[in-house]
Design a protein around this motif. Sequence first.
Motif, PDB file in Angstrom:
ATOM      1  N   PHE A   1     -14.904   7.399   6.748  1.00 15.44           N
ATOM      2  CA  PHE A   1     -14.234   6.319   6.330  1.00 15.44           C
ATOM      3  C   PHE A   1     -14.963   4.950   6.274  1.00 15.44           C
ATOM      4  CE2 PHE A   1     -11.021   9.320   7.284  1.00 15.44           C
ATOM      5  CZ  PHE A   1      -9.806   9.060   6.516  1.00 15.44           C
TER       6      PHE A   1
ATOM      7  N   THR B   1     -13.474   2.085   3.918  1.00 16.53           N
ATOM      8  CA  THR B   1     -12.081   1.640   4.020  1.00 16.53           C
ATOM      9  C   THR B   1     -11.520   1.956   5.483  1.00 16.53           C
ATOM     10  OG1 THR B   1      -9.947   2.164   3.114  1.00 16.53           O
ATOM     11  CG2 THR B   1     -11.412   3.981   3.542  1.00 16.53           C
TER      12      THR B   1
ATOM     13  N   GLN C   1       0.751  -1.296  -0.046  1.00 16.73           N
ATOM     14  CA  GLN C   1      -0.136   0.106   0.004  1.00 16.73           C
ATOM     15  C   GLN C   1       1.012   1.173   0.055  1.00 16.73           C
ATOM     16  OE1 GLN C   1      -2.964  -0.046   2.966  1.00 16.73           O
ATOM     17  NE2 GLN C   1      -3.700  -2.080   2.664  1.00 16.73           N
TER      18      GLN C   1
ATOM     19  N   SER D   1      -5.765   4.014   2.902  1.00 19.94           N
ATOM     20  CA  SER D   1      -6.932   4.953   3.234  1.00 19.94           C
ATOM     21  C   SER D   1      -6.931   6.405   3.050  1.00 19.94           C
ATOM     22  CB  SER D   1      -7.776   4.396   4.520  1.00 19.94           C
ATOM     23  OG  SER D   1      -7.951   3.168   4.884  1.00 19.94           O
TER      24      SER D   1
ATOM     25  N   THR E   1     -15.379   4.959  -4.991  1.00 21.52           N
ATOM     26  CA  THR E   1     -14.081   4.982  -4.961  1.00 21.52           C
ATOM     27  C   THR E   1     -13.457   4.646  -6.171  1.00 21.52           C
ATOM     28  OG1 THR E   1     -14.387   4.644  -2.537  1.00 21.52           O
ATOM     29  CG2 THR E   1     -12.165   4.343  -3.523  1.00 21.52           C
TER      30      THR E   1
ATOM     31  N   LEU F   1     -10.007  -3.091  -0.651  1.00 22.98           N
ATOM     32  CA  LEU F   1     -11.360  -2.736  -0.356  1.00 22.98           C
ATOM     33  C   LEU F   1     -12.101  -4.015   0.205  1.00 22.98           C
ATOM     34  CD1 LEU F   1     -12.225   0.124  -2.977  1.00 22.98           C
ATOM     35  CD2 LEU F   1     -11.549   0.365  -0.424  1.00 22.98           C
TER      36      LEU F   1
ATOM     37  N   ALA G   1      -9.399   8.482   0.544  1.00 26.67           N
ATOM     38  CA  ALA G   1     -10.317   9.417   1.193  1.00 26.67           C
ATOM     39  C   ALA G   1     -10.095  10.893   0.350  1.00 26.67           C
ATOM     40  CB  ALA G   1      -9.935   9.600   2.738  1.00 26.67           C
TER      41      ALA G   1
ATOM     42  N   HIS H   1     -17.765   1.883  -2.232  1.00 27.64           N
ATOM     43  CA  HIS H   1     -16.516   1.017  -3.048  1.00 27.64           C
ATOM     44  C   HIS H   1     -16.625   1.292  -4.575  1.00 27.64           C
ATOM     45  CE1 HIS H   1     -15.702  -1.948   0.379  1.00 27.64           C
ATOM     46  NE2 HIS H   1     -15.370  -0.850   0.665  1.00 27.64           N
TER      47      HIS H   1
ATOM     48  N   GLN I   1      -9.866   2.828   8.963  1.00 27.89           N
ATOM     49  CA  GLN I   1      -8.814   3.713   9.173  1.00 27.89           C
ATOM     50  C   GLN I   1      -7.611   3.065   9.983  1.00 27.89           C
ATOM     51  OE1 GLN I   1     -10.839   7.048  11.421  1.00 27.89           O
ATOM     52  NE2 GLN I   1     -12.421   6.152  11.241  1.00 27.89           N
TER      53      GLN I   1
END
Length: 463
Positions: free
Chosen positions: A186, A232, A130, A239, A194, A215, A243, A191, A234
């Motif tokens: 959050f 998503t 990530q 994330s 997003t 996700l 966001a 999804h 926190q």
Amino acid sequence: MEGRTPTKENIGQSRTRPAQDGARVSQGLAGVRKAARERKQERFTSLLHHMTLDLLRGSYRALKKGASPGVDGVTWRQYENGLEDRLKDLKDRIHRGAYRAQPSRRIYIPKVDGRQRPIGIAALEDKIVQQAVVTILNEIYEVDFRGFSYGFRPGRGPHEALDALYVGIQRKEVNWVLDADIRSFFDRMSHEWTMKFVEHRVADKRILRLIRKWLKAGVSEDGEWSETEVGTPQGAVISPLLANVYLHYVFDQWLEAWRKKADGEVIAVRYADDLVVGFESREEAERFRKEFEERLARFGLELHPEKTRLIEFGKRAQGRRKARGEGEPESFTFLGFTHVCGVNSKGSFTIWRYTAKKKLEAKLRQVKQTLRERIAEPLPKVGEWLGRVLTGYYRYFAVPGNWAALKTFRYRVGKIWQRALARRSQRGRLTVEQTNRLYRRWLPHPRLMHPYPEVRFHAIHPR
């Protein structure tokens, strides 16, 4: 659109100067930013080749060493054993499509209001990947994101947001302020939306597939797995970026178009899902709130009714309220500071910023609880810890005008420590001389850690 894809995942890329946040970026990633800046409507079709061994290694080093492990139980220190082989295997799995995201481990931390905030702790390899994806995508989105967006962005932080808000209210004709909070943002992020928002700029199916995996990975709580259909976690590395992308399209771009047609001046500062918008007229403020609520509803979101307030605030608020026979202007809280209309030593309007009472009390409760847990530890060890607590507190809250709150915090920390020492000692309470000696030795006095907001703002934005 980036040109020909380099072979072997861009291994051995040359390096450029450090980026805004101090991290170095490769020539390839610098090219991504250049292309993003020059071609605002382009979609990037080839990004995964930037996922190199160097990038994964740097992503691992960027993680917090003492962070809690995820469902895999692997800590940062443990992963360091055989690091190169681990990272080579991880890179190979990513490029072969064999990488699998693991569910987040859910824990709860207390909020200021006494409720519990759910936090998702990702497995270590998920954090590494990530972080690498965030590094790549930042080269695109740092070109796109608006100047009034400050949360979780390289080279930006809460104090830059606070400075911008101060200068905006001082310079512009702001008479009304909407202090808005998006309820459980959050947890409610769609999804579907997003992915649609990300796809505006990213067309690399392999990067999109990674984001979908995170996700849909779900959460694990007390050994029970549950699916996540919205939101998503926190605490996940990806994330904050997702966001910001979400609110970039839901709020930032919409606000820019809205205020071009507004009657009077409009300012805005957003830090993640916490935002403040200033208006010249009450009518425009009320119209904005109504239309903003309608827009949020389209994307599965809503304003928190208790935390969202429209108040009269600004350089003319005191005079107008006095003429109507009303009291002082209301205050509002943003990023841990209560903002109050006031007058400086020269008699000019200013905004005083004080530590929010809830933040102060919550921190003192935390100190009290930790002192109880460390009651048997040697006094010097506890004193060193308290010194670090105070220093960290000053580092955030030591802004001009907040001196009294800083002194209050030090005094109350000292009193909590004094009572804790009295409980563990059979000799009873400490004398005044003993107490003062402890305070001088271990509890540093407050000192200002930040300049006046307009000074730093002008230094960062000289234009």
